[in-house]
Every structure is written in C-alpha cells, then in structure tokens.
Scaffold this motif. Structure first.
Motif, PDB file in Angstrom:
ATOM      1  N   VAL A  98       0.859  -1.189   0.000  1.00 38.63           N
ATOM      2  CA  VAL A  98       0.000   0.000   0.000  1.00 38.63           C
ATOM      3  C   VAL A  98       0.897   1.242   0.000  1.00 38.63           C
ATOM      4  O   VAL A  98       1.871   1.307   0.751  1.00 38.63           O
ATOM      5  CB  VAL A  98      -0.926  -0.006   1.241  1.00 38.63           C
ATOM      6  CG1 VAL A  98      -1.726   1.295   1.326  1.00 38.63           C
ATOM      7  CG2 VAL A  98      -1.869  -1.204   1.202  1.00 38.63           C
ATOM      8  N   TRP A 100       1.164   5.204   0.537  1.00 41.72           N
ATOM      9  CA  TRP A 100       0.552   6.386   1.163  1.00 41.72           C
ATOM     10  C   TRP A 100       1.121   7.658   0.535  1.00 41.72           C
ATOM     11  O   TRP A 100       2.332   7.842   0.478  1.00 41.72           O
ATOM     12  CB  TRP A 100       0.838   6.399   2.653  1.00 41.72           C
ATOM     13  CG  TRP A 100       0.282   5.256   3.444  1.00 41.72           C
ATOM     14  CD1 TRP A 100       0.883   4.045   3.683  1.00 41.72           C
ATOM     15  CD2 TRP A 100      -0.969   5.209   4.141  1.00 41.72           C
ATOM     16  NE1 TRP A 100       0.086   3.259   4.475  1.00 41.72           N
ATOM     17  CE2 TRP A 100      -1.062   3.943   4.779  1.00 41.72           C
ATOM     18  CE3 TRP A 100      -2.024   6.121   4.285  1.00 41.72           C
ATOM     19  CZ2 TRP A 100      -2.162   3.573   5.551  1.00 41.72           C
ATOM     20  CZ3 TRP A 100      -3.119   5.749   5.068  1.00 41.72           C
ATOM     21  CH2 TRP A 100      -3.178   4.483   5.686  1.00 41.72           C
ATOM     22  N   SER A 130      -3.638  -1.743  -5.240  1.00 43.26           N
ATOM     23  CA  SER A 130      -2.433  -2.344  -4.665  1.00 43.26           C
ATOM     24  C   SER A 130      -2.035  -3.623  -5.388  1.00 43.26           C
ATOM     25  O   SER A 130      -2.874  -4.509  -5.582  1.00 43.26           O
ATOM     26  CB  SER A 130      -2.696  -2.705  -3.203  1.00 43.26           C
ATOM     27  OG  SER A 130      -2.677  -1.549  -2.416  1.00 43.26           O
ATOM     28  N   SER A 190       3.434   0.470   2.993  1.00 42.27           N
ATOM     29  CA  SER A 190       3.045  -0.541   3.984  1.00 42.27           C
ATOM     30  C   SER A 190       2.827  -1.879   3.289  1.00 42.27           C
ATOM     31  O   SER A 190       2.504  -1.924   2.098  1.00 42.27           O
ATOM     32  CB  SER A 190       1.712  -0.157   4.653  1.00 42.27           C
ATOM     33  OG  SER A 190       1.794   1.063   5.349  1.00 42.27           O
ATOM     34  N   PHE A 195      -0.464  -1.953   6.950  1.00 44.12           N
ATOM     35  CA  PHE A 195      -1.509  -1.006   6.534  1.00 44.12           C
ATOM     36  C   PHE A 195      -2.736  -1.162   7.432  1.00 44.12           C
ATOM     37  O   PHE A 195      -3.295  -0.180   7.942  1.00 44.12           O
ATOM     38  CB  PHE A 195      -1.872  -1.252   5.065  1.00 44.12           C
ATOM     39  CG  PHE A 195      -3.239  -0.794   4.645  1.00 44.12           C
ATOM     40  CD1 PHE A 195      -3.504   0.557   4.451  1.00 44.12           C
ATOM     41  CD2 PHE A 195      -4.270  -1.712   4.457  1.00 44.12           C
ATOM     42  CE1 PHE A 195      -4.781   0.988   4.074  1.00 44.12           C
ATOM     43  CE2 PHE A 195      -5.533  -1.298   4.077  1.00 44.12           C
ATOM     44  CZ  PHE A 195      -5.794   0.059   3.889  1.00 44.12           C
ATOM     45  N   SER A 198      -2.107   0.187  10.757  1.00 44.40           N
ATOM     46  CA  SER A 198      -2.064   1.663  10.694  1.00 44.40           C
ATOM     47  C   SER A 198      -3.470   2.255  10.820  1.00 44.40           C
ATOM     48  O   SER A 198      -3.656   3.310  11.438  1.00 44.40           O
ATOM     49  CB  SER A 198      -1.441   2.129   9.370  1.00 44.40           C
ATOM     50  OG  SER A 198      -0.152   1.588   9.198  1.00 44.40           O
ATOM     51  N   TYR A 204       1.385   5.505  11.042  1.00 42.50           N
ATOM     52  CA  TYR A 204       1.971   4.439  10.229  1.00 42.50           C
ATOM     53  C   TYR A 204       2.546   3.345  11.131  1.00 42.50           C
ATOM     54  O   TYR A 204       3.450   3.604  11.926  1.00 42.50           O
ATOM     55  CB  TYR A 204       3.075   4.986   9.318  1.00 42.50           C
ATOM     56  CG  TYR A 204       2.571   5.940   8.254  1.00 42.50           C
ATOM     57  CD1 TYR A 204       1.320   5.755   7.652  1.00 42.50           C
ATOM     58  CD2 TYR A 204       3.341   7.020   7.845  1.00 42.50           C
ATOM     59  CE1 TYR A 204       0.857   6.625   6.680  1.00 42.50           C
ATOM     60  CE2 TYR A 204       2.888   7.905   6.863  1.00 42.50           C
ATOM     61  CZ  TYR A 204       1.637   7.709   6.287  1.00 42.50           C
ATOM     62  OH  TYR A 204       1.171   8.577   5.324  1.00 42.50           O
TER      63      TYR A 204
END
Length: 426
Positions: A98, A100, A130, A190, A195, A198, A204
């Motif tokens: 993932v 961010w 993803s 991540s 993820f 998070s 994170y």
C-alpha cells in the motif's frame, strides 16, 4: 459486567474477517465482509482485478478500508461491547503493498469520527490499486535484483528467498521504474498487514519481521533492511519503509477515532499485524519439530526451524512467535486438483474407494514410485507424470491401487525432501 475480550482481524484476498475471543479463548463473536458480494461497487472478482496482460493483479485499497467500516457498523448494530476490547492484532495477505501519498499521516491521525474512515482516506493513496500476491508481472525486476545481489542463491542467503515476482521489493521496483512521479509522491509503503494496523493506530504502523521477510528486502539474520536490496529496487526506500519490529510488538493505543465513533476504551492496545502464513504458524501453536501441512488447491507446508539453510526453492521467514528462530514455507502447486484427478480416474470419483485402495497397498508401494505434475510445479520446477518401477525403469502406467499410493507417497516424500533441504531434521 461484560468480560474482557480480544479482537483478531484477517485482511485476506476475498474477504475481511473478524473474531472476538474471551480470556478463555472461547469465540464470542465472528463476522466477515465478502468483497465481491458485499461491496459490489468495486467490481472485483475474487477480491481482485486481473488486468488485460493476465500477469498484473491488484486490489483497490479503499475497498479494504470500506470493508472495515462495514464490519464495525455491523458489530455496533449487533450490540457488540467495544469498551471491553483490551487488545487486537491481525493478519494480512502476504506480499501486497500500500502506497501512502505525502501528507496522509495527518489525515490518518486526525480522521473525523463523524465520517466513515474510507471517506476521510479516499485521497490518501498514491497508488489506488495495490499489487497483491497473485501478481506475476515483475520478471525483469526479479532478474535485476538477483543480478545486483550476485545471484539467486546469494539473495536467498540474505533475504530467505530467491527473487519472486509477487515479493514486495520487486513490486516497488516496478512502480518506481514505470511511474517515478507516483513513487516520488509516496511518503510511506506498507504491507497489507502493517496497513491494516495503521488504520487502527491512526499512525503508520511498522512492518513486522515475519511479514517483512516476504519482501526480498529484509536481512533475515540481522532483522534489518538490506542496503544492496533497497538500492537495487528504488531510491530513498528505507525511509519509506520505516524500521521493522518483532511480530509480537505492542505498537501503542488505539486511535481516538475508534473511541469516539464506536466506544473502544482508549487503553485498547494494537499489537503488530503479520502475514497470513506466519499467523497460521502462531495460531496453530506450532513448536520446534512440528510440521503443518495445508492440503488445498496448492499444498503448503510450514514448520518451525532453528538453523535454516535458505535454498532456491521454498522460503525462510522470521518466526512470528520467537524472533530468534525461523519458519520455513514450501508451496506445491499440484495439490488437491491432482489428487481429485487420480481419484476420478482410479476410484470412480469416490474418496471412500480411494482410501480403501490406499489401505490395501503396503507402505513403500513395493518400490513403485510416481511424480504427478499436471501443471508446472513450483517445488521442484517440473511438469508431467513420471512413473518408475522397483528396478527404476520408467513405465507408462500402474495398476489403480499402485497409482493411488504412488501419488500420495510421491507428494509426501517431496515435502519431506524439500523440508530437509531447508534445514529441517526429521
């Protein structure tokens, strides 16, 4: 007074699952969101998008976030008492990543409890779809990584596995080479597991050692990122990954978002999430010397191992339960479909007949041996049906009972031989 409980989450390929257990490990709540069925607006098939090249396979990140919103609302309307949850952890499908976007940490930290999380986070991802474990579009990146590290065996000795197309380092390298601007806009990368953690942490979450060792990036002995591997994949990668941590690390308290929206106690702890395979080893309470075998479409073998010898076939991962030891993972593609074909041909499609035939022959099969690979096998790389009699001569066919035992013995001997190659002692 409600009793304390603990939540476990599973962000898998086709669904999001949750389970709540009490202090006696009794299950007190279970639910799931099936991506295709419950979130049809994302138009996934089996939870994924298979792209036109048939090699690229992705999943929409926002679908995972929305699934979490849906499941928490279901729990709320069922009267689930969130205030009694003391801690939570979870698992994610391995190898998925993932991305961010810059500035997302502030949005994650300050999400408004008046809104579902997916609405707050909808602009947070520099890559909307993803790459996941089913992707096999990174062959050139794999070759480049092995070359940079001085060969496949040396890469395996450092990271626990030779370069695999689904592994995260190679997926990151592809994104960097094809979309350097997108990579530049990314502040954190991540795994699916970190993820998911998070989302609950409101910050994170670090990648854990165990899931991190499925990336072709982590030095499994030192438990630190390998600089040569990072450099071979993309610039500035170390700060985008953060520092890896032991799989049983307590990361911190739950984000205020969940206390305000659902009534979680502010003291509820988030424990590091890990990959689905390491989570299976932990969940089955494997100990040193134990082997677990999952007989599925692909057969998977995993085991607790003290002194691994990484090889070109199979994977060595850091053990999620004990960071000083390891787990070995072997995958065999010709699993249940191969057994079903021989059952149909030799036992009239009946497992009872198959079992009777197997029982009617002696262990060792009088020296008859078979290897059965309908499709190109992963471990070892081979294809075709090969039968050998007691004199080691290849033969075109076996009697039905001999065929059935040859299949089962051949499959299990292969599992043992490859486990021993990775350092397992029977």
């Amino acid at each position: 007074m409600a009793a304390p409980c603990y939540l476990g989450w599973d962000f898998s390929t086709q669904q999001l699952k949750v389970i709540a257990i009490d202090e006696q490990l009794s299950v007190i709540y279970e639910d799931n969101v099936h991506f295709d069925k419950d979130l049809p607006e994302f138009k996934t098939q089996g939870g994924v998008y298979i792209h036109s090249d048939r090699l690229t396979v992705t999943s929409p990140v926002l679908m995972w976030v929305k699934a979490l919103d849906v499941i928490l609302e279901k729990m709320k309307s069922s009267g689930f008492d969130f205030s009694q949850v003391r801690a939570m952890s979870g698992a994610g499908q391995q190898h998925g990543s993932v991305y961010w976007k810059k500035g997302s940490i502030q949005i994650l930290k300050n999400a408004s409890s008046a809104l579902p999380l997916h609405q707050s986070l909808k602009g947070c991802f520099s890559v909307c779809d993803s790459p996941i474990w089913m992707d096999s579009s990174t062959a050139s990146q794999c070759r480049a990584l092995e070359k940079a590290l001085g060969g496949a065996q040396h890469l395996a000795s450092v990271t626990g596995s030779r370069a695999y197309e689904r592994f995260t380092g190679n997926q990151i390298a592809k994104i960097y080479s094809q979309n350097p601007e997108v990579y530049k806009q990314t502040e954190r990368i991540s795994l699916v597991s970190s993820f998911a953690a998070s989302l609950f942490l409101g910050a994170y979450a670090p990648i854990d050692y165990s899931d991190g060792s499925g990336m072709n990036l982590l030095q499994i002995w030192e438990k630190a990122w390998s600089k040569p591997c990072l450099d071979a994949c993309a610039p500035g990668l170390e700060e985008r990954l953060g520092c890896p941590v032991p799989s049983h690390s307590v990361l911190g308290p739950i984000s205020p978002y969940y206390s305000q929206r659902y009534g979680f106690s502010p003291d509820c702890k988030i424990v590091a999430f890990t990959g689905d395979n390491p989570a299976s080893l932990a969940g089955m309470r494997l100990q040193e010397g134990d082997i677990a075998i999952s007989l599925g479409t692909s057969d998977t073998l995993f085991l607790w191992i003290q002194e691994p010898t990484p090889a070109l076939e199979g994977h060595i991962l850091c053990n999620p339960v004990d960071s000083q030891t390891y787990m070995a993972l072997l995958c065999f593609k010709n699993g249940s479909l191969m057994r079903e074909r021989i059952r149909d041909e030799c036992a009239s499609g009946s497992w009872d007949e198959f079992s009777k035939a197997l029982s009617s022959t002696d262990a060792g099969n009088s020296g008859n041996l078979g290897f059965y690979f309908d499709v190109m096998e992963i471990t070892p790389e081979a294809v075709g049906i090969h039968r050998f009699n007691r004199d080691n001569q290849e033969v075109p066919r076996f009697p039905k009972e001999v065929e059935i035992r040859a299949l089962i013995e051949g499959q299990f001997m292969a599992k043992r031989i490859h486990a021993e190659k990775l350092g397992y002692k029977v």
